[in-house]
Design an enzyme around this catalytic site. Structure first.
Site, PDB file in Angstrom:
ATOM      1  N   HIS A 264       0.832  -1.209   0.000  1.00  0.00           N
ATOM      2  CA  HIS A 264       0.000   0.000   0.000  1.00  0.00           C
ATOM      3  C   HIS A 264       0.869   1.261   0.000  1.00  0.00           C
ATOM      4  O   HIS A 264       0.695   2.148  -0.846  1.00  0.00           O
ATOM      5  CB  HIS A 264      -0.908  -0.015   1.228  1.00  0.00           C
ATOM      6  CG  HIS A 264      -1.838   1.145   1.322  1.00  0.00           C
ATOM      7  ND1 HIS A 264      -3.147   1.082   0.918  1.00  0.00           N
ATOM      8  CD2 HIS A 264      -1.654   2.416   1.773  1.00  0.00           C
ATOM      9  CE1 HIS A 264      -3.737   2.259   1.098  1.00  0.00           C
ATOM     10  NE2 HIS A 264      -2.843   3.091   1.636  1.00  0.00           N
ATOM     11  N   GLU A 265       1.808   1.330   0.933  1.00  0.00           N
ATOM     12  CA  GLU A 265       2.617   2.541   1.055  1.00  0.00           C
ATOM     13  C   GLU A 265       3.599   2.682  -0.108  1.00  0.00           C
ATOM     14  O   GLU A 265       3.929   3.805  -0.509  1.00  0.00           O
ATOM     15  CB  GLU A 265       3.362   2.545   2.393  1.00  0.00           C
ATOM     16  CG  GLU A 265       2.469   2.426   3.632  1.00  0.00           C
ATOM     17  CD  GLU A 265       1.351   3.461   3.696  1.00  0.00           C
ATOM     18  OE1 GLU A 265       1.471   4.527   3.040  1.00  0.00           O
ATOM     19  OE2 GLU A 265       0.361   3.204   4.396  1.00  0.00           O
ATOM     20  N   HIS A 268       1.811   4.530  -2.827  1.00  0.00           N
ATOM     21  CA  HIS A 268       1.838   5.981  -2.606  1.00  0.00           C
ATOM     22  C   HIS A 268       3.170   6.581  -3.076  1.00  0.00           C
ATOM     23  O   HIS A 268       3.199   7.611  -3.758  1.00  0.00           O
ATOM     24  CB  HIS A 268       1.656   6.289  -1.118  1.00  0.00           C
ATOM     25  CG  HIS A 268       0.235   6.252  -0.647  1.00  0.00           C
ATOM     26  ND1 HIS A 268      -0.760   7.001  -1.219  1.00  0.00           N
ATOM     27  CD2 HIS A 268      -0.349   5.567   0.382  1.00  0.00           C
ATOM     28  CE1 HIS A 268      -1.899   6.782  -0.583  1.00  0.00           C
ATOM     29  NE2 HIS A 268      -1.678   5.915   0.389  1.00  0.00           N
ATOM     30  N   GLU A 295      -4.776   7.803  -3.236  1.00  0.00           N
ATOM     31  CA  GLU A 295      -5.201   6.530  -2.659  1.00  0.00           C
ATOM     32  C   GLU A 295      -5.438   5.482  -3.737  1.00  0.00           C
ATOM     33  O   GLU A 295      -5.230   4.292  -3.505  1.00  0.00           O
ATOM     34  CB  GLU A 295      -6.460   6.734  -1.817  1.00  0.00           C
ATOM     35  CG  GLU A 295      -6.797   5.575  -0.911  1.00  0.00           C
ATOM     36  CD  GLU A 295      -5.747   5.312   0.164  1.00  0.00           C
ATOM     37  OE1 GLU A 295      -5.713   4.170   0.671  1.00  0.00           O
ATOM     38  OE2 GLU A 295      -4.969   6.233   0.492  1.00  0.00           O
TER      39      GLU A 295
END
Length: 503
Positions: A264-265, A268, A295
């Site tokens: 997820h990160e 980003h 997101e």
């Protein structure tokens, strides 16, 4: 080509502001990753001082004059560049108009309060006691309401805070979208299969770290430009053109949590890296389009990639080696079903990709009513628990697994939560368009662990656009359709069916 003098003067002002914003981000990163516990009080003062200084520069007569002079000078720019400069100045003036409405002492007070609030929230969560955090949260809510009043609104106070994360979004429109989405989600949740964790024994953190450290460069994020660390709440931040920071957290009983945190990160930071590649960096045009778009990048890598069969067919033997497990210890089908299982959880960050959106809808409804004055801070635990029961059929046992579980309100992040589900909607729509353009991507994922086709597509269609387009224009440009939730619903239905068919 040399820029006209007036534009160069404006850019120098902007870059100084940007530089000190990054310094504040570095202090915040350090406070979550490296700083000793007792350093928080003075650190909050440091961050508040820098935040106030940046705000003062942002509304100074000199900066405003430089913007006005640059705007006049645009007429001398060649026609093919003129449109970009007009867009940049429009964005700067828009932010300036908002900043001028916030007094310097108010900006400092809000910054210091939210930095101090983090420690209070963390201690209250540890003690499972919302009443310890409630007075601080009341102060943050009042400051947030004051912020909305100072900036001004035509519809409702919450719209002002929402606009800070998702430009131009209206709570009434999101409410309508979420109500329609909720109707579709409930039957999917009811029919989706649930499977237990495939891990029979705890997995040591050092083994998880070994696998997690492989993931950023695998997806395209080099350690020459990023760091992976540990924090209480996973996050990512950008500290400069070639300096991206990501964190995750580890649980010996749930090793998948750290893996998906990194995926997820990393998503980003891949977006931020793409923005840094833009020729105009740093400028308002090279900032992220919206948090919903931001997101979408993290959710795309976490879900569409990270929960795909082709990704796990590649990473599975590597996991077995790093975790020192055999195929008998961790059968592939058991692992893959668990990864895509629908398990009703009280914890948002542990929620599966289907029920996650119900967690977001719950938070959106509560914080909207809180900022609009329909409910009070002391109402939150009871209201939270009732909605968890209604939407997920679960009983909340304590405040730590209920209203205190998220960091966002301690940060004053009202309006942030809706962007998570908007990100899910955008990510499904974007990935569908990628699939149409790259029919053989699954083979690249599975055989070689090669994700470059996807990253290059995102670089071209999303990252390289920065803020040259607004959200609707960006999605329209990349997918040839207006933003809509049909691709998310289709993806979730197909995923539930796929997992149901695994024997």
């Amino acid at each position: 080509m040399a820029l006209p003098k007036a534009i160069e003067v404006y850019r120098q002002f902007y870059r100084r502001i940007k530089s000190f914003q990054d310094i504040a981000s570095l202090l915040q990163w350090d406070s979550e990753v490296m700083m000793p516990k007792n350093g928080r009080e003075y650190r909050s003062t440091q961050i508040a001082d820098i935040t106030q200084m940046v705000h003062d520069w942002s509304v100074s007569t000199e900066y405003k004059s430089s913007i006005a002079n640059a705007k006049t000078e645009i007429n001398s720019i060649s026609s093919n560049e003129k449109q970009k400069w007009e867009r940049e100045i429009f964005l700067v003036e828009e932010e300036l108009e908002k900043a001028e409405k916030l007094p310097s002492d108010f900006v400092a007070e809000l910054s210091q309060t939210t930095n101090l609030a983090h420690g209070v929230w963390a201690e209250a969560k540890k003690n499972q006691k919302f009443s310890d955090f409630a007075p601080m949260l009341e102060k943050i809510v009042e400051l947030s309401k004051k912020q909305a009043e100072l900036i001004g609104y035509k519809t409702e106070p919450y719209d002002v805070l929402l606009d800070g994360y998702e430009k131009g979004a209206k709570a009434s429109e999101i409410d309508s979208l979420f109500k329609d989405l909720k109707k579709e989600l409930v039957p999917i949740v009811e029919s989706a299969p649930s499977f237990p964790s495939p891990f029979k024994n705890p997995v040591a953190i050092e083994k998880q770290e070994k696998l997690c450290k492989r993931l950023p460069p695998l997806l395209g994020l080099s350690y020459d430009t990023c760091r992976l660390d540990t924090s209480h709440h996973p996050f990512s931040t950008t500290l400069g053109k070639m300096d991206k920071r990501i964190t995750t957290r580890y649980s010996e009983s749930d090793p998948l949590s750290s893996i998906f945190g990194v995926l997820h990160e990393t998503g980003h930071s891949l977006y931020e890296s793409g923005l840094s590649m833009m020729e105009e960096w740093p400028s308002p045009l090279t900032e992220f389009c919206s948090l919903g778009i931001h997101e979408s990048q993290s959710r795309l890598w976490e879900n569409q990639v990270g929960r795909s069969r082709s990704f796990w067919e590649f990473i599975y033997p590597i996991m077995l080696s790093d975790f020192e497990l055999s195929e008998q210890d961790l059968p592939f089908n058991d692992l893959y079903r668990s990864i895509n299982s629908t398990q009703r959880s009280k914890i948002r960050v542990e929620a599966d990709q289907i029920t996650y959106n119900l967690h977001i809808i719950l938070r959106f409804e509560i914080e909207r009513d809180l900022i609009n004055g329909k409910i009070k801070v002391n109402d939150l635990p009871g209201l939270w628990n009732a909605k968890v029961k209604e939407y997920l059929g679960l009983d909340v046992k304590n405040d730590a697994e209920g209203v205190l579980q998220d960091i966002h309100w301690s940060m004053g992040g009202f309006g942030y939560f809706p962007t998570y589900t908007l990100g899910n909607i955008f990510s499904s729509q974007l990935f569908s368009s990628f699939e149409k353009a790259h029919a053989n991507y699954r083979s690249d994922f599975k055989t070689n662990g090669d994700f470059s086709a996807l990253l290059n597509w995102l670089r071209e269609e999303v990252h390289s656009k920065g803020r040259t387009l607004d959200v609707n224009q960006l999605i329209q440009s990349a997918t040839l359709e207006e933003p809509n939730s049909k691709y998310l619903i289709s993806y979730l239905k197909k995923k539930a069916q796929e997992v149901s068919n695994i024997k």
